[in-house]
Write a protein that holds these residues in place. Structure first.
Motif, mmCIF file in Angstrom:
data_model
loop_
_atom_site.group_PDB
_atom_site.id
_atom_site.type_symbol
_atom_site.label_atom_id
_atom_site.label_comp_id
_atom_site.label_asym_id
_atom_site.label_seq_id
_atom_site.Cartn_x
_atom_site.Cartn_y
_atom_site.Cartn_z
ATOM 1 N N MET A 16 0.827 -1.197 0.000
ATOM 2 C CA MET A 16 0.000 0.000 0.000
ATOM 3 C C MET A 16 0.868 1.256 0.000
ATOM 4 O O MET A 16 1.981 1.260 0.518
ATOM 5 N N ASP A 17 0.342 2.331 -0.575
ATOM 6 C CA ASP A 17 1.056 3.605 -0.533
ATOM 7 C C ASP A 17 0.394 4.534 0.489
ATOM 8 O O ASP A 17 -0.527 4.133 1.204
ATOM 9 N N ALA A 18 0.836 5.754 0.545
ATOM 10 C CA ALA A 18 0.323 6.712 1.528
ATOM 11 C C ALA A 18 -1.173 7.003 1.354
ATOM 12 O O ALA A 18 -1.834 7.429 2.294
ATOM 13 N N HIS A 21 -3.915 2.812 -1.308
ATOM 14 C CA HIS A 21 -4.207 1.895 -2.404
ATOM 15 C C HIS A 21 -2.892 1.271 -2.869
ATOM 16 O O HIS A 21 -1.818 1.717 -2.469
ATOM 17 N N ILE A 22 -2.989 0.229 -3.679
ATOM 18 C CA ILE A 22 -1.791 -0.508 -4.083
ATOM 19 C C ILE A 22 -0.885 0.391 -4.915
ATOM 20 O O ILE A 22 -1.299 0.968 -5.917
ATOM 21 N N ASN A 23 0.359 0.468 -4.503
ATOM 22 C CA ASN A 23 1.390 1.245 -5.185
ATOM 23 C C ASN A 23 1.651 0.631 -6.569
ATOM 24 O O ASN A 23 1.599 -0.581 -6.738
ATOM 25 N N HIS A 24 1.953 1.475 -7.548
ATOM 26 C CA HIS A 24 2.158 1.006 -8.922
ATOM 27 C C HIS A 24 3.268 -0.050 -9.014
ATOM 28 O O HIS A 24 3.076 -1.101 -9.619
ATOM 29 N N ALA A 25 4.416 0.219 -8.438
ATOM 30 C CA ALA A 25 5.524 -0.743 -8.520
ATOM 31 C C ALA A 25 5.137 -2.066 -7.871
ATOM 32 O O ALA A 25 5.488 -3.148 -8.360
ATOM 33 N N ARG A 26 4.386 -1.991 -6.788
ATOM 34 C CA ARG A 26 3.936 -3.216 -6.115
ATOM 35 C C ARG A 26 2.904 -3.954 -6.956
ATOM 36 O O ARG A 26 2.849 -5.179 -6.945
ATOM 37 N N MET A 27 2.083 -3.228 -7.709
ATOM 38 C CA MET A 27 1.106 -3.875 -8.582
ATOM 39 C C MET A 27 1.830 -4.687 -9.651
ATOM 40 O O MET A 27 1.416 -5.812 -9.973
ATOM 41 N N VAL A 28 2.907 -4.149 -10.191
ATOM 42 C CA VAL A 28 3.695 -4.880 -11.183
ATOM 43 C C VAL A 28 4.239 -6.172 -10.561
ATOM 44 O O VAL A 28 4.229 -7.232 -11.199
ATOM 45 N N THR A 29 4.669 -6.106 -9.316
ATOM 46 C CA THR A 29 5.156 -7.294 -8.616
ATOM 47 C C THR A 29 4.029 -8.299 -8.396
ATOM 48 O O THR A 29 4.228 -9.511 -8.553
ATOM 49 N N LEU A 66 -7.603 -0.322 -5.840
ATOM 50 C CA LEU A 66 -7.606 -1.562 -5.071
ATOM 51 C C LEU A 66 -6.883 -1.290 -3.768
ATOM 52 O O LEU A 66 -5.847 -0.621 -3.745
ATOM 53 N N ARG A 67 -7.448 -1.802 -2.692
ATOM 54 C CA ARG A 67 -6.910 -1.563 -1.357
ATOM 55 C C ARG A 67 -6.593 -2.887 -0.676
ATOM 56 O O ARG A 67 -6.928 -3.956 -1.176
ATOM 57 N N HIS A 68 -5.994 -2.786 0.486
ATOM 58 C CA HIS A 68 -5.605 -3.974 1.239
ATOM 59 C C HIS A 68 -6.805 -4.883 1.509
ATOM 60 O O HIS A 68 -6.703 -6.116 1.412
ATOM 61 N N GLU A 69 -7.945 -4.306 1.818
ATOM 62 C CA GLU A 69 -9.133 -5.116 2.140
ATOM 63 C C GLU A 69 -9.717 -5.843 0.923
ATOM 64 O O GLU A 69 -10.611 -6.668 1.066
#
Length: 139
Positions: A16-18, A21-29, A66-69
Motif C-alpha cells: 500500500m502507498d500513503a 491503495h496498491i502502489n504502482h511498482a507493487r502492482m507490477v510485482t 484496489l486496497r488492502h481489504e
C-alpha cells in the motif's frame, strides 16, 4: 471470457502507498506473482523460461482503486499473442469476490521474450512452449 488462468494473490500491507491503495511498482510485482505459478511450475512446457526470459514491454491501466481489504486479488491471465521469440500476456485484476461480470479494476499486458543466458540473445520459443502458450489464447 471464461478462458484464462486465475490466480489469487494476497496483498501485503507493504504493497500500500500513503493514499491506502496498491502502489504502482507493487502492482507490477503482484502481476509477476500471479503469472509464476501459471508459466513456471514444474511439468509445464514453459518451465524452461525460468532459465531465461526478459520483459520486453509492460502496460498497466488503472480503472479503479484496489486496497488492502480487497485481498486476495483475483488475477485472470491469458495469452494475447505468440510470436517467434515472444508472447504477450493480458491481465484483468478484480477485488476478492468480484465476478467476471464486474469490470476489472486493472487491465494490463506484459510482453515476455525467451532469452538465452549463455549467448545473451533472444531465442525462438520451442514447439512445446508455443503449443502451451497458444492453448491459453482466447478465440
Amino acid at each position: 471470457m471464461s478462458k484464462g488462468f486465475h490466480a489469487d494473490v494476497v496483498v501485503r500491507w507493504s504493497d500500500m502507498d500513503a493514499f491506502q491503495h496498491i502502489n504502482h511498482a507493487r502492482m507490477v510485482t503482484l502481476l509477476e506473482e500471479a503469472r509464476i505459478p501459471w508459466l513456471f511450475q514444474d511439468g509445464c512446457p514453459t518451465v524452461t523460461l525460468r532459465d531465461g526470459a526478459v520483459i520486453a514491454d509492460l502496460h498497466v491501466r488503472y480503472r479503479g482503486q484496489l486496497r488492502h481489504e480487497d485481498s486476495p486479488l483475483d488475477i485472470v491471465m491469458w495469452v494475447e499473442k505468440v510470436r517467434a521469440v515472444d508472447f504477450t500476456i493480458a491481465y484483468e485484476v478484480r477485488p476478492k469476490g468480484a465476478g467476471l461480470d464486474v469490470a476489472p479494476s486493472i487491465v494490463a499486458s506484459t510482453q515476455i521474450a525467451a532469452f538465452d543466458i549463455d549467448t545473451q540473445r533472444l531465442r525462438r520459443l520451442s514447439g512445446p512452449e508455443r503449443e502451451y502458450l497458444e492453448s491459453w489464447q482466447r478465440a
